[in-house]
Design a protein around this motif. Structure first.
Motif, short mmCIF file in Angstrom:
data_model
loop_
_atom_site.label_atom_id
_atom_site.label_comp_id
_atom_site.label_asym_id
_atom_site.label_seq_id
_atom_site.Cartn_x
_atom_site.Cartn_y
_atom_site.Cartn_z
N ALA A 96 0.82 -1.22 0.00
CA ALA A 96 0.00 0.00 0.00
C ALA A 96 0.86 1.27 0.00
N GLY A 97 2.17 1.10 0.09
CA GLY A 97 3.06 2.27 0.11
C GLY A 97 3.01 3.03 1.43
N SER A 98 2.56 2.37 2.49
CA SER A 98 2.43 3.05 3.79
C SER A 98 3.73 3.04 4.59
N VAL A 99 4.70 2.23 4.19
CA VAL A 99 5.96 2.15 4.96
C VAL A 99 7.14 2.45 4.04
N TYR A 100 8.24 2.88 4.64
CA TYR A 100 9.45 3.16 3.87
C TYR A 100 10.68 2.81 4.71
#
Ligand SMILES: [Zn+2]
Length: 306
Positions: A96-100
């Protein structure tokens, strides 16, 4: 609050040492609240932080709970055996692209000078990508401009601006272990927990947990944070503050003291009863409202009973 029939509560100790009076009070609070609502009460061993786990401590804690008549209703979950579930949740956050990934050391974050209470607020250095030549240490979740508000059954309305009060927080640690904030919400959902009753030292972690629940589409349980038991120096009872373990040899006496401590006003004659009778009275008469407006519960020097 959830329907009494469906109430599912839990006590989730970390096996870093034997149960002390503060953790007994937390266990008792969650047990009484569950049983007063004719609910299910579960025990989860939070042994995820393997460097801090003490061998044999989990069995010791479970033995103490049994000696105090606090019997759990379903199989115990051990976080150390749940890595696949945390990995699956982490994977969903990643997709979901919520973490980096974040390359910052603790020192670099500390040097940024953003601090709230005891905690460092991450300044967002790697949010748009790590600096060239740096390697990922931990993975953080983006909090954006989210403000989380919830109603705690004891502490009232709690509101936290995640960006300024927590910052993008770690979900996968530099040592490869999943962070407590992620594990606890995955487990609460897996165990169908409807009501979390625990110490107020976790009150300000709760908005981060609610945020993760929302990102993962998991339900948010009702929360009730009990006052924390502190020693005469005002420090939370813990292994670090050298809290004495509770003893298993006279549980009825200690249980009576724990009820007095939780301001439940047990009748004096109950002191000489069995642990089952004391607990029976306490379940029927449980009144968490007696602890309202109470932020800490100080005990004097540990007595023989504690
Ligand atoms: Zn970073």
């Amino acid at each position: 609050m959830s329907s009494p029939i469906h109430y599912r509560g839990r006590f989730a100790p970390s096996p870093t040492g034997p149960l002390h009076f503060g953790s007994l009070v937390a266990a008792l609070g969650s047990y009484l609240d569950a049983k007063h609502h004719r609910g299910i009460w579960l025990v989860r061993i939070e042994d995820l932080d393997t460097p801090r786990t003490v061998k044999g401590a989990a069995d010791e804690i479970l033995g103490t709970l049994e000696a105090y008549g606090l019997h759990w209703d379903e199989d115990i979950i051990y976080q150390s055996q749940r890595t696949a579930a945390y990995e699956a949740a982490f994977h969903r956050l990643k997709v979901a692209g919520s973490v980096y990934p974040c390359a910052c050391s603790r020192k670099e974050i500390a040097d940024s000078g953003l601090q709230r209470g005891d905690e460092l607020v991450y300044p967002g250095t790697c949010r748009k990508g790590m600096a060239q030549g740096k390697t990922a240490r931990a993975w953080r979740v983006r909090v954006n401009d989210t403000c989380i508000t919830f109603s705690d059954r004891m502490q009232g309305i709690i509101s936290q601006d995640l960006a300024t009060e927590a910052g993008d927080f770690v979900v996968l640690r530099a040592d490869g272990l999943f962070a407590y904030q992620l594990a606890v919400i995955v487990d609460d959902a897996a165990q169908g927990i409807t009501d979390v009753v625990r110490g107020a030292d976790l009150l300000f972690s709760t908005p981060r947990q609610i945020y993760l629940q929302r990102l993962l589409g998991l339900p948010t349980p009702a929360y009730m944070h009990l006052p924390v038991v502190v020693n005469s120096q005002g420090e939370k009872l813990s292994k670090q503050t050298l809290a004495q373990p509770v003893r298993d040899n006279n549980p009825a006496f200690t249980m009576f003291d724990a009820l007095v401590f939780l301001r439940q006003q047990p009748p004096a004659e109950l002191r000489l009863d069995t642990i089952e009778e004391i607990l029976g009275w306490a379940i029927a008469n449980w009144q968490p409202g007696a602890l309202l407006n109470c932020h800490q519960l100080p005990i004097e020097q540990p007595t023989a009973a504690f």
